[in-house]
Design a protein around this motif. Sequence first.
Motif, PDB file in Angstrom:
ATOM      1  N   GLY A 126      35.864  41.592  25.515  1.00  0.00           N
ATOM      2  CA  GLY A 126      36.545  40.469  24.880  1.00  0.00           C
ATOM      3  C   GLY A 126      37.483  40.896  23.763  1.00  0.00           C
ATOM      4  N   TRP A 127      37.554  42.206  23.508  1.00  0.00           N
ATOM      5  CA  TRP A 127      38.495  42.726  22.505  1.00  0.00           C
ATOM      6  C   TRP A 127      39.549  43.559  23.222  1.00  0.00           C
ATOM      7  CZ3 TRP A 127      37.317  47.448  18.901  1.00  0.00           C
ATOM      8  CH2 TRP A 127      38.417  47.703  18.073  1.00  0.00           C
ATOM      9  N   LYS A 165      37.414  40.619  33.390  1.00  0.00           N
ATOM     10  CA  LYS A 165      37.425  41.354  34.670  1.00  0.00           C
ATOM     11  C   LYS A 165      37.145  42.841  34.445  1.00  0.00           C
ATOM     12  CE  LYS A 165      40.366  42.143  38.749  1.00  0.00           C
ATOM     13  NZ  LYS A 165      40.569  43.603  38.658  1.00  0.00           N
ATOM     14  N   LYS A 166      37.848  43.441  33.494  1.00  0.00           N
ATOM     15  CA  LYS A 166      37.657  44.872  33.206  1.00  0.00           C
ATOM     16  C   LYS A 166      36.251  45.129  32.643  1.00  0.00           C
ATOM     17  CE  LYS A 166      41.544  47.109  34.153  1.00  0.00           C
ATOM     18  NZ  LYS A 166      41.534  48.231  35.106  1.00  0.00           N
ATOM     19  N   PHE A 184      33.539  43.486  33.388  1.00  0.00           N
ATOM     20  CA  PHE A 184      32.622  43.450  34.527  1.00  0.00           C
ATOM     21  C   PHE A 184      32.655  44.781  35.286  1.00  0.00           C
ATOM     22  CE2 PHE A 184      31.633  38.756  35.701  1.00  0.00           C
ATOM     23  CZ  PHE A 184      31.456  38.428  34.363  1.00  0.00           C
ATOM     24  N   GLU A 185      33.844  45.353  35.430  1.00  0.00           N
ATOM     25  CA  GLU A 185      33.979  46.634  36.155  1.00  0.00           C
ATOM     26  C   GLU A 185      33.217  47.749  35.433  1.00  0.00           C
ATOM     27  OE1 GLU A 185      38.150  47.438  36.642  1.00  0.00           O
ATOM     28  OE2 GLU A 185      38.470  45.638  37.872  1.00  0.00           O
ATOM     29  N   ILE A 186      33.358  47.795  34.103  1.00  0.00           N
ATOM     30  CA  ILE A 186      32.650  48.817  33.315  1.00  0.00           C
ATOM     31  C   ILE A 186      31.140  48.597  33.399  1.00  0.00           C
ATOM     32  CG2 ILE A 186      32.208  49.613  30.944  1.00  0.00           C
ATOM     33  CD1 ILE A 186      34.827  50.722  32.041  1.00  0.00           C
ATOM     34  N   LEU A 187      30.710  47.359  33.266  1.00  0.00           N
ATOM     35  CA  LEU A 187      29.279  47.040  33.318  1.00  0.00           C
ATOM     36  C   LEU A 187      28.679  47.360  34.683  1.00  0.00           C
ATOM     37  CD1 LEU A 187      29.536  43.723  31.308  1.00  0.00           C
ATOM     38  CD2 LEU A 187      28.116  45.680  30.638  1.00  0.00           C
ATOM     39  N   ASP A 188      29.409  47.059  35.748  1.00  0.00           N
ATOM     40  CA  ASP A 188      28.931  47.371  37.098  1.00  0.00           C
ATOM     41  C   ASP A 188      28.784  48.882  37.287  1.00  0.00           C
ATOM     42  OD1 ASP A 188      28.817  44.708  37.876  1.00  0.00           O
ATOM     43  OD2 ASP A 188      30.776  44.719  38.849  1.00  0.00           O
ATOM     44  N   GLY A 248      26.806  37.440  29.162  1.00  0.00           N
ATOM     45  CA  GLY A 248      26.032  36.352  29.762  1.00  0.00           C
ATOM     46  C   GLY A 248      26.545  35.981  31.147  1.00  0.00           C
ATOM     47  N   LYS A 249      27.851  35.889  31.273  1.00  0.00           N
ATOM     48  CA  LYS A 249      28.453  35.558  32.575  1.00  0.00           C
ATOM     49  C   LYS A 249      28.163  36.655  33.588  1.00  0.00           C
ATOM     50  CE  LYS A 249      32.418  32.757  31.105  1.00  0.00           C
ATOM     51  NZ  LYS A 249      33.900  32.709  31.063  1.00  0.00           N
ATOM     52  N   TRP A 250      28.281  37.894  33.138  1.00  0.00           N
ATOM     53  CA  TRP A 250      28.049  39.031  34.043  1.00  0.00           C
ATOM     54  C   TRP A 250      26.608  39.058  34.538  1.00  0.00           C
ATOM     55  CZ3 TRP A 250      25.091  43.570  32.832  1.00  0.00           C
ATOM     56  CH2 TRP A 250      25.150  44.568  33.815  1.00  0.00           C
ATOM     57  N   MET A 251      25.639  38.906  33.627  1.00  0.00           N
ATOM     58  CA  MET A 251      24.233  38.923  34.046  1.00  0.00           C
ATOM     59  C   MET A 251      23.924  37.753  34.978  1.00  0.00           C
ATOM     60  SD  MET A 251      21.990  40.245  30.751  1.00  0.00           S
ATOM     61  CE  MET A 251      22.519  38.964  29.620  1.00  0.00           C
ATOM     62  N   LYS A 252      24.522  36.608  34.685  1.00  0.00           N
ATOM     63  CA  LYS A 252      24.299  35.422  35.528  1.00  0.00           C
ATOM     64  C   LYS A 252      24.847  35.661  36.931  1.00  0.00           C
ATOM     65  CE  LYS A 252      22.924  31.017  35.313  1.00  0.00           C
ATOM     66  NZ  LYS A 252      21.564  30.652  34.886  1.00  0.00           N
ATOM     67  N   GLU A 253      26.063  36.165  37.009  1.00  0.00           N
ATOM     68  CA  GLU A 253      26.701  36.408  38.316  1.00  0.00           C
ATOM     69  C   GLU A 253      25.986  37.496  39.105  1.00  0.00           C
ATOM     70  OE1 GLU A 253      30.895  36.906  38.624  1.00  0.00           O
ATOM     71  OE2 GLU A 253      31.340  35.189  37.310  1.00  0.00           O
TER      72      GLU A 253
END
Length: 315
Positions: free
Chosen positions: A24-25, A30-31, A33-37, A70-75
């Motif tokens: 968020g900074w 989208k990016k 999510f890619e790093i987290l995945d 939160g969105k990433w974990m939910k998805e």
Amino acid sequence: MKKIIIGNTDLEVAPINLGGNVFGWTLDEKKSFEILDAFTDKGFNFIDTADIYSHWVDGGSGGQSETILGKWMKERGNRDNIIMATKVGGASGTHPVDTSKKHILETVDKSLQRLQTDYIDLYYTHFDDEKTPVEETLEAYDEIIKAGKVRYIAASNVSPERLIESMEVAEKNGLPKYQALQPHYNLVERTDYETKYAPLAEKYGLTVFPYWALASGFLTGKYRSEEDFSKSVRGESVKKYLDEKGIAVLNALDKVSEKHNTTPATVSLAWLLAKPNLGAPIASATSTKQLQTLFDAPELALDQSDIDLLDTASK
């Protein structure tokens, strides 16, 4: 991959803690999510954020990092596989540092809402206001732990004196104890942690998760001259390290990384991992290439000559 147990808890984490300050900074959703995945695909499970990330950098109220997580974990439906650490008490926008019971009880619910979860695994005192009695802060934590909102607590920017007082008050009154410590510690920032906090981590069995483990990118080796500071939004914050000691550290990192055919960033993290009570350095990444330097650190076994060289250069 060998996991570490945090303090006296049942939390098991892989030995790299992904810093969520960039979500968020410098990274959009989208990016992020890619790093987290990519991070979790490699078997890593420990993520660090705070209620004030990520608009603390421009005076906003924060919360963007938690929202993205939160969105990433939910998805992904992976909440049970993640050890999520967040923080309370930091200043954001016009709001001052606050570790009062009222603030903690209000803030934890907002964090849970943004993270779209019922519980936080590790909840840090981000900054200590140094005026709220430690009993009050610990009583607030006791309440939210009993309510199932938080599993364990930890301390970040808390003075040695207040940390000792917190541990003693917790012991005396049967209140929750801090299980981990998140200090500012790396190859160019050693004195404060090693003289004031390392003995306390040892005494109280605190697992240590250093922030700014790569000194805002300085220890990656990409800042070697004044011209290099324009390479990223963090450039200005590393100017102070480009002195005789900083250059000596970079030279030592170059030698060790060349010997092991790796990068200065990986060596810097491996040096931290070789220290007593060290659980997982906190480092952020904005690309899969940067992530790889983090993944390589737990695999790198520095020998004593490597550690001696780095210790001497960074004194």
